[in-house]
Write a protein that holds these residues in place. Structure first.
Motif, short mmCIF file in Angstrom:
data_model
loop_
_atom_site.label_atom_id
_atom_site.label_comp_id
_atom_site.label_asym_id
_atom_site.label_seq_id
_atom_site.Cartn_x
_atom_site.Cartn_y
_atom_site.Cartn_z
N TRP A 61 -21.56 -35.12 27.00
CA TRP A 61 -23.01 -35.06 26.82
C TRP A 61 -23.70 -35.37 28.14
O TRP A 61 -23.33 -36.29 28.85
N ASP A 62 -24.70 -34.54 28.47
CA ASP A 62 -25.43 -34.74 29.72
C ASP A 62 -26.69 -35.58 29.54
O ASP A 62 -27.47 -35.76 30.48
N GLY A 63 -26.90 -36.09 28.34
CA GLY A 63 -28.07 -36.93 28.07
C GLY A 63 -29.26 -36.17 27.54
O GLY A 63 -30.23 -36.79 27.08
N LEU A 64 -29.21 -34.84 27.58
CA LEU A 64 -30.35 -34.03 27.12
C LEU A 64 -29.94 -32.99 26.09
O LEU A 64 -30.59 -32.83 25.06
N GLY A 65 -28.87 -32.28 26.36
CA GLY A 65 -28.46 -31.19 25.48
C GLY A 65 -27.67 -31.66 24.27
O GLY A 65 -27.71 -32.83 23.88
N GLU A 66 -26.92 -30.73 23.73
CA GLU A 66 -26.15 -31.02 22.53
C GLU A 66 -24.84 -31.72 22.89
O GLU A 66 -24.20 -31.40 23.89
N LYS A 67 -24.42 -32.66 22.06
CA LYS A 67 -23.16 -33.35 22.26
C LYS A 67 -22.00 -32.46 21.83
O LYS A 67 -22.08 -31.80 20.79
N ILE A 68 -20.94 -32.45 22.62
CA ILE A 68 -19.76 -31.64 22.34
C ILE A 68 -18.56 -32.57 22.16
O ILE A 68 -18.25 -33.38 23.03
N TRP A 69 -17.89 -32.44 21.03
CA TRP A 69 -16.73 -33.28 20.74
C TRP A 69 -15.57 -32.89 21.66
O TRP A 69 -15.17 -31.73 21.72
N VAL A 70 -15.02 -33.86 22.39
CA VAL A 70 -13.91 -33.59 23.30
C VAL A 70 -12.72 -34.51 23.02
O VAL A 70 -11.70 -34.44 23.72
N GLY A 71 -12.83 -35.36 22.03
CA GLY A 71 -11.73 -36.25 21.70
C GLY A 71 -11.43 -37.25 22.80
O GLY A 71 -12.33 -37.93 23.29
N MET A 278 -22.62 -38.72 30.30
CA MET A 278 -22.83 -39.87 29.43
C MET A 278 -21.56 -40.26 28.67
O MET A 278 -21.24 -41.44 28.50
N GLY A 279 -20.83 -39.28 28.19
CA GLY A 279 -19.60 -39.57 27.47
C GLY A 279 -18.56 -40.20 28.36
O GLY A 279 -17.87 -41.14 27.96
N TYR A 280 -18.43 -39.70 29.56
CA TYR A 280 -17.47 -40.25 30.53
C TYR A 280 -17.87 -41.67 30.91
O TYR A 280 -17.01 -42.57 30.99
N GLY A 281 -19.17 -41.88 31.14
CA GLY A 281 -19.64 -43.23 31.44
C GLY A 281 -19.41 -44.18 30.27
O GLY A 281 -19.07 -45.35 30.47
N ALA A 282 -19.57 -43.68 29.04
CA ALA A 282 -19.30 -44.51 27.87
C ALA A 282 -17.82 -44.89 27.79
O ALA A 282 -17.48 -45.99 27.36
N ALA A 283 -16.94 -43.99 28.20
CA ALA A 283 -15.50 -44.29 28.21
C ALA A 283 -15.20 -45.43 29.19
O ALA A 283 -14.40 -46.32 28.90
N VAL A 284 -15.87 -45.40 30.34
CA VAL A 284 -15.71 -46.51 31.30
C VAL A 284 -16.20 -47.82 30.68
O VAL A 284 -15.56 -48.86 30.81
N ALA A 285 -17.34 -47.75 29.98
CA ALA A 285 -17.89 -48.94 29.33
C ALA A 285 -16.94 -49.48 28.27
O ALA A 285 -16.78 -50.70 28.13
N VAL A 286 -16.30 -48.59 27.51
CA VAL A 286 -15.36 -49.02 26.47
C VAL A 286 -14.16 -49.73 27.09
O VAL A 286 -13.73 -50.79 26.60
N VAL A 287 -13.63 -49.18 28.17
CA VAL A 287 -12.49 -49.82 28.84
C VAL A 287 -12.89 -51.20 29.35
O VAL A 287 -12.15 -52.18 29.19
N LEU A 288 -14.07 -51.29 29.95
CA LEU A 288 -14.55 -52.58 30.45
C LEU A 288 -14.74 -53.58 29.32
O LEU A 288 -14.37 -54.76 29.43
N PHE A 289 -15.28 -53.12 28.20
CA PHE A 289 -15.49 -53.99 27.04
C PHE A 289 -14.16 -54.49 26.49
O PHE A 289 -14.02 -55.67 26.15
N LEU A 290 -13.16 -53.60 26.41
CA LEU A 290 -11.86 -54.00 25.87
C LEU A 290 -11.18 -55.02 26.77
O LEU A 290 -10.53 -55.96 26.28
N ILE A 291 -11.31 -54.85 28.09
CA ILE A 291 -10.73 -55.84 29.01
C ILE A 291 -11.37 -57.20 28.79
O ILE A 291 -10.68 -58.23 28.70
N MET A 292 -12.69 -57.22 28.67
CA MET A 292 -13.39 -58.49 28.42
C MET A 292 -12.96 -59.09 27.08
O MET A 292 -12.70 -60.30 26.98
N ALA A 293 -12.91 -58.25 26.04
CA ALA A 293 -12.59 -58.74 24.70
C ALA A 293 -11.19 -59.33 24.64
O ALA A 293 -10.97 -60.40 24.06
N VAL A 294 -10.21 -58.64 25.25
CA VAL A 294 -8.83 -59.11 25.23
C VAL A 294 -8.72 -60.44 25.96
O VAL A 294 -8.10 -61.40 25.46
N TYR A 295 -9.33 -60.53 27.13
CA TYR A 295 -9.21 -61.76 27.91
C TYR A 295 -9.89 -62.93 27.21
O TYR A 295 -9.31 -64.02 27.10
N ILE A 296 -11.11 -62.72 26.72
CA ILE A 296 -11.85 -63.81 26.08
C ILE A 296 -11.16 -64.25 24.79
O ILE A 296 -11.08 -65.44 24.49
#
Length: 308
Positions: A61-71, A278-296
């Motif tokens: 997703w580019d933040g404006l157009g339609e979201k495309i499922w990419v798994g 946006m989707g790629y950036g969200a994937a980075v955010a998920v990885v960062l969140f999981l690292i924090m969650a596992v450590y804490i």
């Protein structure tokens, strides 16, 4: 006389409305009623964005157009990206070096925890970095590292060392930014430990003194165990601060030179805002969140077991 008795009876008659309401509401639900506003706000501003980030990471997703499922394509690209591994390595370096903040903060707190003239002014000076904005700290250290007019190179030149353009060096730039981040983080840990030192049990300290415990033994066996709650908060907040480091990187280098100082939080921002991924950036955010969650989670389990 009858009227007076009637009025007296009316005045003294107990009001059972609150008791009736209290009886209608089971005691189990009373705490939840009081926590409901906070839980609603937490769900809207914390839980919902986390869930949305997880979902968005499976779309293009580019933040404006339609979201495309990419798994899992965003994650596959992420783990094949050299920038991701550079950012992850830098975050690990941040975590390791940021662990200097709690012991240094403890040392400063022990130094400041004494009753001498002018100690309040000294405490205020040590506390000062914590109240400064991260952006201001980034600007100040950028001037400090300036290769032409910066104070760092003036000091190096004074002692006969070669000057260095620290923020332009791929090898040293991350360490320069971490040094800037440690300044306020040490101040924060110092505040936590000062609070803990003010709530020490005087009876235990007096008993230890009667047993002739002093110095390192007093610190290790009497003071540090009582400071374990402050240590827990200091370590967790320090790790979170190291993992979500963004302000200083954005202010001082914008991830440069050539992406050598980027971290996961800045990579997420850059991919989402500048590259419209946006989707790629969200994937980075998920990885960062999981690292924090596992450590804490790991640290919480260890802390609970040690208390038991």
């Amino acid at each position: 006389m009858n009227n007076q008795n009637t009025s007296t009876l009316r005045v003294n008659r107990p009001n059972n409305k609150s008791n009736v309401v209290h009886q209608r509401i089971p005691k189990v639900f009373i705490p939840w009623i009081f926590m409901a506003p906070a839980l609603i706000l937490f769900s809207i501003y914390v839980l919902y964005p986390i869930v949305e980030s997880f979902i968005l990471s499976f779309y293009s997703w580019d933040g404006l157009g339609e979201k495309i499922w990419v798994g899992f394509d965003n994650y596959i690209q992420l783990f094949d990206s050299e920038t991701f591994w550079t950012a992850l390595t830098n975050n690990i370096i941040w975590m390791v070096l940021f662990m200097l903040a709690p012991p240094i903060g403890l040392g400063i707190a022990l130094f400041l925890n004494q009753q001498v003239a002018g100690i309040r002014l000294v405490k205020a000076l040590f506390f000062f970095p914590f109240v400064i904005s991260q952006v201001v700290i980034g600007l100040v250290f950028s001037w400090f590292y300036d290769p032409n007019l910066g104070l760092l190179n003036s000091i190096l030149d004074l002692f006969g060392f070669h000057t260095i353009a620290l923020l332009s060096s791929e090898e040293y730039v991350t360490y320069g930014i971490i040094a800037a981040g440690l300044w306020p983080q040490i101040a924060y840990c110092m505040i936590l430990y000062l609070t803990g030192l003010n709530s020490l049990n005087p009876e235990q300290i007096e008993a230890a003194r009667l047993d002739r415990a002093k110095g390192i033994k007093m610190l290790r066996y009497i003071i540090l165990p009582q400071l374990s709650p402050a240590t827990f908060i200091a370590v967790v907040v320090t790790v979170i601060g190291a993992l979500r480091s963004f302000d200083l990187v954005a202010t001082m280098t914008a991830g440069g030179p050539w992406g050598s100082s980027t971290v996961l939080a800045y990579m997420m921002y850059e991919e989402s805002i500048f590259n419209y991924r946006m989707g790629y950036g969200a994937a980075v955010a998920v990885v960062l969140f999981l690292i924090m969650a596992v450590y804490i989670t790991y640290f919480l389990i260890r802390m609970l077991r040690s208390e038991q």
